[in-house]
Scaffold this motif. Sequence first.
Motif, mmCIF file in Angstrom:
data_model
loop_
_atom_site.group_PDB
_atom_site.id
_atom_site.type_symbol
_atom_site.label_atom_id
_atom_site.label_comp_id
_atom_site.label_asym_id
_atom_site.label_seq_id
_atom_site.Cartn_x
_atom_site.Cartn_y
_atom_site.Cartn_z
ATOM 1 N N THR A 1 0.792 -1.228 0.000
ATOM 2 C CA THR A 1 0.000 0.000 0.000
ATOM 3 C C THR A 1 0.826 1.282 0.000
ATOM 4 O O THR A 1 0.307 2.336 -0.361
ATOM 5 N N THR A 2 2.086 1.245 0.396
ATOM 6 C CA THR A 2 2.868 2.484 0.463
ATOM 7 C C THR A 2 3.533 2.755 -0.883
ATOM 8 O O THR A 2 3.754 1.833 -1.689
ATOM 9 N N GLU B 1 6.917 7.851 3.561
ATOM 10 C CA GLU B 1 7.231 6.610 2.862
ATOM 11 C C GLU B 1 7.646 6.860 1.419
ATOM 12 O O GLU B 1 7.734 5.944 0.630
ATOM 13 N N SER C 1 1.920 10.107 3.779
ATOM 14 C CA SER C 1 2.603 9.175 2.897
ATOM 15 C C SER C 1 3.955 9.690 2.437
ATOM 16 O O SER C 1 4.763 8.935 1.908
ATOM 17 N N THR D 1 -2.273 7.086 -2.462
ATOM 18 C CA THR D 1 -2.130 6.249 -1.275
ATOM 19 C C THR D 1 -2.806 6.902 -0.075
ATOM 20 O O THR D 1 -3.544 6.251 0.674
ATOM 21 N N ALA E 1 1.717 9.039 -4.157
ATOM 22 C CA ALA E 1 1.645 9.357 -2.731
ATOM 23 C C ALA E 1 0.271 9.901 -2.364
ATOM 24 O O ALA E 1 -0.305 9.541 -1.330
ATOM 25 N N TYR F 1 -3.553 6.306 6.238
ATOM 26 C CA TYR F 1 -2.178 6.768 6.416
ATOM 27 C C TYR F 1 -1.981 8.027 5.597
ATOM 28 O O TYR F 1 -1.687 7.985 4.413
#
Length: 484
Positions: A406-407, A447, A444, A435, A432, A441
């Motif tokens: 997912t990242t 990540e 992002s 996501t 990003a 989250y």
Amino acid sequence: MTIEEVDLTVIGAGPAGLSAAGEAAKMGAKIALVDDNHHPGGQYFRQPSPKHYTHQSLVSGKDRRRFSKLLRDIDTPLVNYYPGTTVWDIHDQFTIGLSDKEHSRRIRSASLVISAGARDQVYPFPGWTLPGVITAGGSQNLIKGMGIAPAPPIVVAGNGPLLLVAAANLVSVGAEVAAVVEASSQSWRVFRQAGNLIRGGSTLGLAIKYLKILHKAKIPILRGYGVVAAHGNECLSAVDVAPITRNGKFERSRARRIIAKTMVTGMGLTPSLELPRLLGVREISMPLRGGTNVVRNEKMMSSVQGVFVAGDGGSIGGVELALNEGRIAGINAAKYAGIAMSESAEAALLRDCSRHRNLCMFREGLERIFMHDVDWYDLLTPETIICRCEDVTLDEINHYNAKGLTTPLQLKAATRIGMGRCQGRNCLTTLARLTAHRTSYKDSVKEFPRTRPPARPIRIGDLLHEQLGAPDLPDDPHLPRRRD
């Protein structure tokens, strides 16, 4: 290997970089001015080739005079100018690696000004990769740099003041604009923001001028609309536009089709952060200013001591702010390098800081006029291409999402998204945001795959001309560097 020593290195010879170099040179600093373009001026002061230019010039007399003064200020033995040169590494905050396509070298300085500018912000939608779909910045470059107008009829669509600039400039060179499609529909905000807008001075006058050009040419402006799809086989033939509801969704049932051979998409600009990220500067999310911005103080210094960031490369604000921030950064960077400030430099800095506050208020007014709550990801279909370099579609991302990836970092490793020639400049920000849009989250960026040298594509032969040291990696080599 010989390393050139200077007081100050300025990266980028656009409005901010030229201003910074000019002010520092007035103080007596020895400067290296590095730019990857072959001519100074950046995007705003881009100079056309006279023999290829067939349209009337878009450059006003005021801008010609300003640009001439910027060039005069750097026309001094104190400034070593390196055109057509790529900065591919910042080893530490005072040493850069550069290549001019013949050899690679290093420059070390006591302070650094990064004025790397910005690039077009892109949101994918069905058909956005068709030939004939270009960005607002690309349209400006065609006209200003090459004297070429895109094929008519043209639809100009997106959001923000750059949209009006692109449309007005197309009309000014005789191009046929079929429609301007603006996502924001709250034109009444102009009156609410009048107090901020009047602080823009001549910049406000330019905005009014662009609107008058469109009105005189009777160009229809569809407010509260967005493009939902572009159609065509080998090239663009038409676009579908639809109204946007209060909850930010597109009413496809009320879509209309407009014949077009060119679509100019203008979703604003986003700072070019590859070089600041090599140093791990602190960042902040500011959606109304292009997304991720560099955190700076009133001196334009970043979280890394001795590193100053000016202009759209730090936060989107336009040419007036870029010129202003360049002057502030140049004076403060020279002072940081140990150059004594004269009374005239101190007075200039006070004036520029006062001007900066007014320009920031003007920018805030514009942001509030064009702000919106559009869900651009409502446009995506499974077949929509997210990464055009590697042909990664939304369906492929969905496939790996279902497997627990997912990242942005995980998806890059699985799909090769961001590994093409643009090195993720167009797609990783989209990934990003997608996501964050889909998951709880929201941060992002943490990540986000870490920027690594070379920051820009260069020939491998250039790297063989010098002995490279071991990389300075963080504890987790996959995450962004932090050097606070």
